[in-house]
Design a protein around this motif. Structure first.
Motif, PDB file in Angstrom:
ATOM      1  N   VAL A 119      21.955  18.589 -21.823  1.00  9.87           N
ATOM      2  CA  VAL A 119      22.924  17.484 -21.748  1.00  9.87           C
ATOM      3  C   VAL A 119      22.549  16.527 -20.618  1.00  9.87           C
ATOM      4  CG1 VAL A 119      25.334  16.922 -21.243  1.00  9.87           C
ATOM      5  CG2 VAL A 119      24.787  18.801 -22.807  1.00  9.87           C
ATOM      6  N   TRP A 120      22.107  17.077 -19.496  1.00 11.32           N
ATOM      7  CA  TRP A 120      21.680  16.221 -18.380  1.00 11.32           C
ATOM      8  C   TRP A 120      20.457  15.384 -18.761  1.00 11.32           C
ATOM      9  CZ3 TRP A 120      17.079  16.093 -15.595  1.00 11.32           C
ATOM     10  CH2 TRP A 120      17.082  15.302 -14.444  1.00 11.32           C
ATOM     11  N   GLN A 172      18.082  10.226 -20.275  1.00  8.90           N
ATOM     12  CA  GLN A 172      17.285   9.485 -21.257  1.00  8.90           C
ATOM     13  C   GLN A 172      17.978   8.209 -21.704  1.00  8.90           C
ATOM     14  OE1 GLN A 172      18.512   9.897 -24.708  1.00  8.90           O
ATOM     15  NE2 GLN A 172      17.106   8.351 -25.503  1.00  8.90           N
ATOM     16  N   ARG A 173      19.308   8.216 -21.820  1.00  7.36           N
ATOM     17  CA  ARG A 173      20.021   7.036 -22.295  1.00  7.36           C
ATOM     18  C   ARG A 173      20.537   6.160 -21.153  1.00  7.36           C
ATOM     19  NH1 ARG A 173      26.008   8.122 -24.731  1.00  7.36           N
ATOM     20  NH2 ARG A 173      27.033   8.837 -22.818  1.00  7.36           N
ATOM     21  N   GLY A 174      20.326   6.608 -19.913  1.00  8.73           N
ATOM     22  CA  GLY A 174      20.637   5.762 -18.775  1.00  8.73           C
ATOM     23  C   GLY A 174      22.020   5.933 -18.207  1.00  8.73           C
ATOM     24  N   ARG A 175      22.863   6.763 -18.786  1.00  8.21           N
ATOM     25  CA  ARG A 175      24.203   7.019 -18.239  1.00  8.21           C
ATOM     26  C   ARG A 175      24.633   8.425 -18.651  1.00  8.21           C
ATOM     27  NH1 ARG A 175      25.020   3.872 -22.787  1.00  8.21           N
ATOM     28  NH2 ARG A 175      26.585   4.642 -24.283  1.00  8.21           N
ATOM     29  N   PRO A 176      25.470   9.067 -17.816  1.00  3.38           N
ATOM     30  CA  PRO A 176      25.861  10.457 -18.108  1.00  3.38           C
ATOM     31  C   PRO A 176      26.599  10.568 -19.434  1.00  3.38           C
ATOM     32  CG  PRO A 176      26.416   9.865 -15.851  1.00  3.38           C
ATOM     33  CD  PRO A 176      26.027   8.593 -16.546  1.00  3.38           C
ATOM     34  N   LEU A 177      26.367  11.676 -20.113  1.00  2.00           N
ATOM     35  CA  LEU A 177      27.042  11.919 -21.379  1.00  2.00           C
ATOM     36  C   LEU A 177      28.480  12.375 -21.161  1.00  2.00           C
ATOM     37  CD1 LEU A 177      26.660  12.065 -24.477  1.00  2.00           C
ATOM     38  CD2 LEU A 177      25.974  14.451 -24.172  1.00  2.00           C
ATOM     39  N   LEU A 178      28.739  13.063 -20.034  1.00  2.00           N
ATOM     40  CA  LEU A 178      30.068  13.589 -19.732  1.00  2.00           C
ATOM     41  C   LEU A 178      30.639  12.909 -18.499  1.00  2.00           C
ATOM     42  CD1 LEU A 178      29.291  17.422 -20.152  1.00  2.00           C
ATOM     43  CD2 LEU A 178      30.194  15.864 -21.877  1.00  2.00           C
ATOM     44  N   VAL A 200       6.413   2.758 -27.392  1.00  2.00           N
ATOM     45  CA  VAL A 200       6.611   3.219 -28.759  1.00  2.00           C
ATOM     46  C   VAL A 200       6.792   4.738 -28.775  1.00  2.00           C
ATOM     47  CG1 VAL A 200       5.604   3.351 -31.068  1.00  2.00           C
ATOM     48  CG2 VAL A 200       5.239   1.319 -29.642  1.00  2.00           C
ATOM     49  N   GLY A 201       7.892   5.176 -29.270  1.00  2.00           N
ATOM     50  CA  GLY A 201       8.156   6.605 -29.431  1.00  2.00           C
ATOM     51  C   GLY A 201       8.645   7.304 -28.180  1.00  2.00           C
ATOM     52  N   ALA A 202       8.611   6.658 -26.984  1.00  2.00           N
ATOM     53  CA  ALA A 202       9.010   7.337 -25.754  1.00  2.00           C
ATOM     54  C   ALA A 202      10.497   7.665 -25.777  1.00  2.00           C
ATOM     55  CB  ALA A 202       8.679   6.477 -24.537  1.00  2.00           C
ATOM     56  N   PHE A 203      11.320   6.714 -26.196  1.00  6.25           N
ATOM     57  CA  PHE A 203      12.761   6.940 -26.229  1.00  6.25           C
ATOM     58  C   PHE A 203      13.109   8.067 -27.192  1.00  6.25           C
ATOM     59  CE2 PHE A 203      17.104   6.171 -27.569  1.00  6.25           C
ATOM     60  CZ  PHE A 203      17.736   5.866 -26.376  1.00  6.25           C
ATOM     61  N   ALA A 204      12.521   8.030 -28.372  1.00 12.19           N
ATOM     62  CA  ALA A 204      12.793   9.070 -29.367  1.00 12.19           C
ATOM     63  C   ALA A 204      12.284  10.426 -28.903  1.00 12.19           C
ATOM     64  CB  ALA A 204      12.163   8.690 -30.700  1.00 12.19           C
ATOM     65  N   ALA A 205      11.133  10.442 -28.230  1.00 10.93           N
ATOM     66  CA  ALA A 205      10.573  11.707 -27.760  1.00 10.93           C
ATOM     67  C   ALA A 205      11.460  12.335 -26.695  1.00 10.93           C
ATOM     68  CB  ALA A 205       9.168  11.482 -27.206  1.00 10.93           C
ATOM     69  N   ASN A 206      12.005  11.514 -25.801  1.00  6.43           N
ATOM     70  CA  ASN A 206      12.902  12.043 -24.768  1.00  6.43           C
ATOM     71  C   ASN A 206      14.190  12.592 -25.377  1.00  6.43           C
ATOM     72  OD1 ASN A 206      11.053  11.337 -22.815  1.00  6.43           O
ATOM     73  ND2 ASN A 206      12.049   9.389 -22.304  1.00  6.43           N
ATOM     74  N   ALA A 207      14.716  11.869 -26.366  1.00  9.20           N
ATOM     75  CA  ALA A 207      15.915  12.355 -27.052  1.00  9.20           C
ATOM     76  C   ALA A 207      15.620  13.671 -27.770  1.00  9.20           C
ATOM     77  CB  ALA A 207      16.424  11.312 -28.036  1.00  9.20           C
ATOM     78  N   LEU A 208      14.457  13.759 -28.405  1.00  3.87           N
ATOM     79  CA  LEU A 208      14.078  15.002 -29.095  1.00  3.87           C
ATOM     80  C   LEU A 208      13.933  16.152 -28.116  1.00  3.87           C
ATOM     81  CD1 LEU A 208      13.284  16.280 -31.801  1.00  3.87           C
ATOM     82  CD2 LEU A 208      10.908  15.638 -31.324  1.00  3.87           C
ATOM     83  N   LEU A 209      13.418  15.882 -26.924  1.00  4.78           N
ATOM     84  CA  LEU A 209      13.291  16.913 -25.898  1.00  4.78           C
ATOM     85  C   LEU A 209      14.664  17.444 -25.500  1.00  4.78           C
ATOM     86  CD1 LEU A 209      11.662  18.506 -23.784  1.00  4.78           C
ATOM     87  CD2 LEU A 209      11.854  16.514 -22.278  1.00  4.78           C
ATOM     88  N   ALA A 210      15.622  16.525 -25.318  1.00  2.00           N
ATOM     89  CA  ALA A 210      16.973  16.945 -24.966  1.00  2.00           C
ATOM     90  C   ALA A 210      17.589  17.790 -26.077  1.00  2.00           C
ATOM     91  CB  ALA A 210      17.842  15.722 -24.687  1.00  2.00           C
ATOM     92  N   TYR A 211      17.413  17.359 -27.332  1.00  2.00           N
ATOM     93  CA  TYR A 211      17.949  18.122 -28.463  1.00  2.00           C
ATOM     94  C   TYR A 211      17.324  19.514 -28.523  1.00  2.00           C
ATOM     95  CZ  TYR A 211      19.690  13.584 -30.094  1.00  2.00           C
ATOM     96  OH  TYR A 211      20.318  12.385 -30.192  1.00  2.00           O
ATOM     97  N   PHE A 212      16.024  19.589 -28.246  1.00  2.00           N
ATOM     98  CA  PHE A 212      15.327  20.871 -28.310  1.00  2.00           C
ATOM     99  C   PHE A 212      15.863  21.830 -27.248  1.00  2.00           C
ATOM    100  CE2 PHE A 212      11.860  23.613 -26.745  1.00  2.00           C
ATOM    101  CZ  PHE A 212      11.610  24.339 -27.904  1.00  2.00           C
ATOM    102  N   ILE A 213      16.057  21.340 -26.020  1.00  2.00           N
ATOM    103  CA  ILE A 213      16.569  22.196 -24.944  1.00  2.00           C
ATOM    104  C   ILE A 213      17.977  22.686 -25.282  1.00  2.00           C
ATOM    105  CG2 ILE A 213      17.228  22.250 -22.513  1.00  2.00           C
ATOM    106  CD1 ILE A 213      15.020  20.221 -21.971  1.00  2.00           C
ATOM    107  N   ILE A 214      18.811  21.795 -25.806  1.00  2.00           N
ATOM    108  CA  ILE A 214      20.170  22.187 -26.191  1.00  2.00           C
ATOM    109  C   ILE A 214      20.130  23.216 -27.312  1.00  2.00           C
ATOM    110  CG2 ILE A 214      22.324  21.355 -27.210  1.00  2.00           C
ATOM    111  CD1 ILE A 214      21.860  18.712 -25.771  1.00  2.00           C
ATOM    112  N   PHE A 215      19.227  23.026 -28.274  1.00  2.00           N
ATOM    113  CA  PHE A 215      19.105  23.959 -29.396  1.00  2.00           C
ATOM    114  C   PHE A 215      18.698  25.344 -28.907  1.00  2.00           C
ATOM    115  CE2 PHE A 215      16.423  25.873 -32.760  1.00  2.00           C
ATOM    116  CZ  PHE A 215      17.404  26.040 -33.725  1.00  2.00           C
TER     117      PHE A 215
END
Length: 275
Positions: free
Chosen positions: A137-138, A143-149, A80-95
């Protein structure tokens, strides 16, 4: 170019920047001093300690952050919340990376007297901003299991990021070397009274003597055995290089006083140690 050649070139470069700033404080162009590459390399050794320590400290910090990020990504994504937390971490680093890039652009194109200037802020933002975006981005791709680029786009982006990182670090090190050299000049100016007094005897009189210098006439024009007829006491030695003496007064003040340059072949010199 081997590592030794590269290290020597960097030491000479940073020594050049620092030494140029140091004597520029006294109004002396570095080209006029005649200092050798060996002298500049020794100056570079003094300058390189701080940026080298900061670089290795930064590497240690990055290793710690990367280990923490990998631990977070290795958690069960179904929790619970692990997926969202990892996505939030990625967004924070990009920000954070985007903010650093914006700071770098402001420093390069919009900096003026009304903007606070911190040594190294703009180049370090240029170095770490794109790196943070790429790392975010990495993280998002992990976090989503496949490269974004795509592989090609990711490779090109990584090359650009590395180039900006190296350019930013080099720029920051240059600013630090200049600030270090200026600081050495200020330190020299504050300690001139503690240096040995220099007494010079010249063939021709010196015009517009600095304040605090005592002039004495030696002999008369009819005495042919007296070659150096003018003695000047009270100088302090700033630098002896390239067959010239660079002399200042013990109470030298930036913007008020000058630096006197005398060639060895026209003068006699005495050094009086401070008691």
């Amino acid at each position: 170019m081997g590592p030794t050649t590269l290290a020597t070139a960097l030491l000479i470069y940073f020594g050049y920047v620092a030494t140029r700033a140091r004597y520029d404080y006294f109004g002396v162009p570095l080209d006029m001093t005649g200092l050798s590459n060996q002298d500049l390399m020794l100056q570079g050794l003094e300058v390189v300690y701080v940026p080298a320590a900061m670089l290795f400290l930064g590497i240690l910090i990055f290793v710690g952050i990367h280990a923490l990020v990998q631990w977070l990504l290795s958690r069960d994504t179904e929790a619970v919340g692990a997926f969202a937390a990892n996505a939030l971490l990625a967004y924070f680093i990009i920000f954070v990376g985007v903010l650093l890039i914006a700071r770098a652009l402001i420093g390069m194109f919009l900096q003026d007297s009304s903007t606070s200037v911190v040594i190294g802020a703009t180049p370090l933002s240029l170095a770490f901003g794109p790196a943070a975006v790429g790392y975010g981005v990495w993280v998002y791709g992990q976090q989503r299991g496949r490269p974004l680029l795509s592989q090609r786009l990711a490779r090109n982006g990584a090359m650009c990021g590395v180039g900006l990182f190296v350019a930013g670090l080099f720029w920051a090190s240059t600013e630090l070397a200049w600030a270090y050299g200026t600081g050495r000049g200020e330190e020299d100016a504050g300690q001139l009274a503690d240096r040995p007094e220099v007494v010079v005897e010249t063939k021709e009189p010196l015009d517009a003597l600095p304040t605090g210098i005592t002039a004495t006439r030696l002999g008369t024009a009819g005495e042919g055995d007296v070659v150096h007829r003018h003695r000047y006491a009270g100088f302090r030695l700033l630098l002896a290089s390239g067959g010239r003496l660079f002399l200042v007064t013990p109470d030298w003040v930036l913007g008020r006083d000058r630096t006197i340059v005398l060639p060895y072949d026209d003068i006699r010199v005495q050094l009086l140690p401070r008691g």
